[in-house]
Design an enzyme around this catalytic site. Sequence first.
Site, PDB file in Angstrom:
ATOM      1  N   ARG A 107       0.827  -1.210   0.000  1.00 45.64           N
ATOM      2  CA  ARG A 107       0.000   0.000   0.000  1.00 45.64           C
ATOM      3  C   ARG A 107       0.863   1.263   0.000  1.00 45.64           C
ATOM      4  O   ARG A 107       0.466   2.298  -0.542  1.00 45.64           O
ATOM      5  CB  ARG A 107      -0.931  -0.001   1.208  1.00 45.64           C
ATOM      6  CG  ARG A 107      -2.001  -1.096   1.174  1.00 45.64           C
ATOM      7  CD  ARG A 107      -2.990  -0.945   2.321  1.00 45.64           C
ATOM      8  NE  ARG A 107      -3.964  -2.027   2.336  1.00 45.64           N
ATOM      9  CZ  ARG A 107      -3.937  -3.046   3.178  1.00 45.64           C
ATOM     10  NH1 ARG A 107      -2.971  -3.132   4.084  1.00 45.64           N
ATOM     11  NH2 ARG A 107      -4.858  -3.984   3.128  1.00 45.64           N
ATOM     12  N   PRO A 119      22.221  -4.327   9.705  1.00 44.27           N
ATOM     13  CA  PRO A 119      21.494  -3.384   8.857  1.00 44.27           C
ATOM     14  C   PRO A 119      20.565  -4.084   7.880  1.00 44.27           C
ATOM     15  O   PRO A 119      20.838  -5.186   7.401  1.00 44.27           O
ATOM     16  CB  PRO A 119      22.616  -2.638   8.117  1.00 44.27           C
ATOM     17  CG  PRO A 119      23.793  -3.564   8.152  1.00 44.27           C
ATOM     18  CD  PRO A 119      23.679  -4.289   9.464  1.00 44.27           C
ATOM     19  N   ASN A 120      19.428  -3.391   7.621  1.00 47.11           N
ATOM     20  CA  ASN A 120      18.445  -3.826   6.628  1.00 47.11           C
ATOM     21  C   ASN A 120      17.749  -5.144   6.981  1.00 47.11           C
ATOM     22  O   ASN A 120      17.136  -5.781   6.120  1.00 47.11           O
ATOM     23  CB  ASN A 120      19.095  -3.973   5.241  1.00 47.11           C
ATOM     24  CG  ASN A 120      19.848  -2.735   4.821  1.00 47.11           C
ATOM     25  OD1 ASN A 120      21.076  -2.720   4.855  1.00 47.11           O
ATOM     26  ND2 ASN A 120      19.114  -1.687   4.463  1.00 47.11           N
ATOM     27  N   CYS A 129      -5.474 -18.345  15.603  1.00 50.79           N
ATOM     28  CA  CYS A 129      -6.218 -18.207  16.860  1.00 50.79           C
ATOM     29  C   CYS A 129      -7.584 -18.889  16.795  1.00 50.79           C
ATOM     30  O   CYS A 129      -8.201 -19.136  17.830  1.00 50.79           O
ATOM     31  CB  CYS A 129      -6.400 -16.733  17.205  1.00 50.79           C
ATOM     32  SG  CYS A 129      -4.847 -15.861  17.518  1.00 50.79           S
ATOM     33  N   TYR A 162      14.950  -6.692   9.718  1.00 52.74           N
ATOM     34  CA  TYR A 162      13.928  -6.395  10.732  1.00 52.74           C
ATOM     35  C   TYR A 162      13.322  -7.708  11.213  1.00 52.74           C
ATOM     36  O   TYR A 162      13.459  -8.749  10.572  1.00 52.74           O
ATOM     37  CB  TYR A 162      12.820  -5.522  10.140  1.00 52.74           C
ATOM     38  CG  TYR A 162      13.290  -4.215   9.543  1.00 52.74           C
ATOM     39  CD1 TYR A 162      13.182  -3.023  10.239  1.00 52.74           C
ATOM     40  CD2 TYR A 162      13.824  -4.179   8.250  1.00 52.74           C
ATOM     41  CE1 TYR A 162      13.596  -1.821   9.678  1.00 52.74           C
ATOM     42  CE2 TYR A 162      14.251  -2.988   7.679  1.00 52.74           C
ATOM     43  CZ  TYR A 162      14.134  -1.815   8.401  1.00 52.74           C
ATOM     44  OH  TYR A 162      14.554  -0.626   7.836  1.00 52.74           O
ATOM     45  N   SER A 172      -1.319 -16.520   6.051  1.00 55.06           N
ATOM     46  CA  SER A 172      -2.332 -15.640   6.639  1.00 55.06           C
ATOM     47  C   SER A 172      -3.588 -16.381   7.087  1.00 55.06           C
ATOM     48  O   SER A 172      -4.708 -15.977   6.805  1.00 55.06           O
ATOM     49  CB  SER A 172      -2.718 -14.549   5.625  1.00 55.06           C
ATOM     50  OG  SER A 172      -3.426 -13.502   6.251  1.00 55.06           O
TER      51      SER A 172
END
Length: 822
Positions: free
Chosen positions: A23, A277-278, A44, A280, A40
């Site tokens: 997005r 770095p780079n 739960c 996450y 996805s």
Amino acid sequence: MSRKVLIVGGVAGGASAAARLRRLDEHAEIILFEKGPYISFANCGLPYYIGGTISDRERLLVQTPKGMADRFRIDVRIQSEVIGVDPVKRTVLVRSEGRGLYEEGYDELILSPGARPVIPDLPGKDHPLIHTVRSIPDIDRIKALISSHNNQSSIVIGGGFIGAEMAENLREAGLDVTLIEGNEQLLAPFDPELSASLAQEMEQHGVNLLFSQRVQGFRSINGGIGVELADGRLLAADLVILAIGVTPDTAFLLGSGIRLGERGHILVNEALETNLPNIYAAGDAIEVMDFIHGTRTAVPLAGPANKQGRIIADRIAGLNSVYKGTQGSSIIKVFGLTGASTGSNEKTLKRLGVSYRAVIVHPGSHASYYPGASPITLKLLYTPEGKILGAQAVGYDGVDKRIDAIAAAIHFGGHISDLAELELAYAPPYSSAKDPVNMAGYAAENNIAGRVQLFTYDQLELREPERTILLDVRSVLEHQNGHIPDSISIPVDELRERMHELDASKEIWVYCQVGLRGYTAAQILRQHGYQVKNLSGGYKTYRQSQYKPAPFSGPDGSGGTAPKIRGRSSAESEPGLQIDNELDVCGLSCPGPLMQLKQTMDQLAEGQSLRVKASDPGFYEDVKAWASMSGARLLQLDRSPGGIIEAVIAKMKPSSSPSSDVISAAEPASTLVVFSGDLDKAIATFIIANGAAASGRKVTMFFTFWGLSILRKPQPPSVSKTALGRMFSKMLPSSSRKLGLSRMNMLGAGPKLIRRIMASHNVASLEELLQSAAAQGVDMVACQMSMDVMGIRKEELMDGIKIGGVGYYLGEAASANHNLFI
């Protein structure tokens, strides 16, 4: 030039990051790797698919690879496991079912590998009947197992969120369930007194609970699986669910240079960046900051994972979003009850050495005068200065929005005064003018301001009796019905006149039912110079804290008590019938309903009437007998289609003459309690009964425990039973024709010999004696309590048998002049 972003993990954090990044950046090349066949999915919701609440499996698939590709132009590669990361080359090593082993380069790398179930290193851990619940394939295997086989029993190991939800849904699927937990309580985010309510709810719905138990191993047994406990017991079941926790799925990062915590979690900063770095990281695999205390923690919850994925996408797209930490807000459904929490519990505060105070209140979910209100137990934790540290709540309705309100207050650094001042939406169907959140704030404010000193249930063991007085300010009846040991009773309405009975040199520890009357009493005493404390949460919280699961010693690990679920009767009173009081004893078993009935009737004036609702089937006969014995008048007796029994009883003026409905003492009557299931004793019993009936006596036979075998049909219809009920069915004689002798049974030869001798001497058989007794009007009554215990259903008994309880028997015995116990 467009950037290339690789995402490892396609569920909560990874999928959220992918969608958000697209997005924000239409031109980025985004590749998402998922080692399983689905992305996805609603992990739960997996337990609720087992229980049938979610009936359509496809509803669990929130997004599909094709859907992600069509809408977001994301290259989704399922069944592709990332098995290594090279930060120097900026590549990942992928093992794919379709492409084999290959490398893929990146500009930015997002790690969201999630967590995997903990599998303890125990003997038999690889048994095929052991299952975990983490993915769609996991739940497919469990669903297929319980659907396609005659599986009837299950064992859940672990009392956390997944364990509790699976226990509930396996029970809803019709299985007998035993839950084993190594700690002393369920659901660690809750303090013990709140966890107890959730455990009781589970137990009342037929789940067997074993606390403080350790599993030692697994082995095959009778076509199923045996679970060996540390205390030497061996429990058997058709399947085992292993739910003792999760561990970060980060083994593939070893040697990559990415820093991991002591337990294997990826270490990140508030920008969710790793030390390289780079790169996450998000979700269940990361270690984050505790929002309240600033310490490092790991909280595997879907909400934080989705937020973290969104924040990482923001950072890559150039937005300055940060993750400020996790409060651990969570919620769970346990059958009819809801439990929710946010922030820290007492265990965490004690571990961190944080000074705190606690209040517990029990307000209604909405205005008490509006139908359907139910109590909420709400616990608030705060610093001595009033900063909110955490909250927990348990109840049937309205729990979620109360915890959500307090979670928002914590997020904004809230003080207890903020809770007192919150203006929350109110209308009688939804809340009270003083919302439960406000009530918790008021209670905490009174404590902080010194208007009341509090003590908690766990401090009772520290009380020094020589220096303190434990005072119950509830009514005398409430005190008689149950109280804290060593307490004296002075109702709050009598306190001012009876204050002289208290030793002013001692500190007064006051309690009532929920804390409100105790607060009033504390104010009265304090303003008369007494040193006084009030029990936070009252006797109700004390009772909750005393909960222990019912003893369970079933050798096969199955079984379970019948659910004790509160119900509502649809029966309406006769027009013009005046009702002065109401009593709901649904859920209580004999003799509980009678005891409550007597206590309530004692409070009525002559001529007043009581409407009572009960779910115990034996109450139908019990209440008739009780009314006759007590001289009360039974005005109405109905049984609703849902099984709820509704009676209306009027209190009459005491009379020396017996009720016209009761057989006078002069009238000959006999009662026989049949406890034994031995053939010789059964024959003797029915000979006496037939003889008494033939002589004109009214005869009542009350069959209890083993004696119930006499009444069983030779070919009963198929009925649904718990595993414990099925076990008793196999142990008990299937009918009167299968009864053994009390002596000289001789492996079954004795009964056949006795029957042959009886026939040769023209003595009626036991079955003929039964028919004769029925033809003469002998009243044969099966004990409801014994039926429940022995797992015998009414459909298995011969036609014409009444179901009753102790009240029915006592009513008949009171009017009889001949009583036998056999």
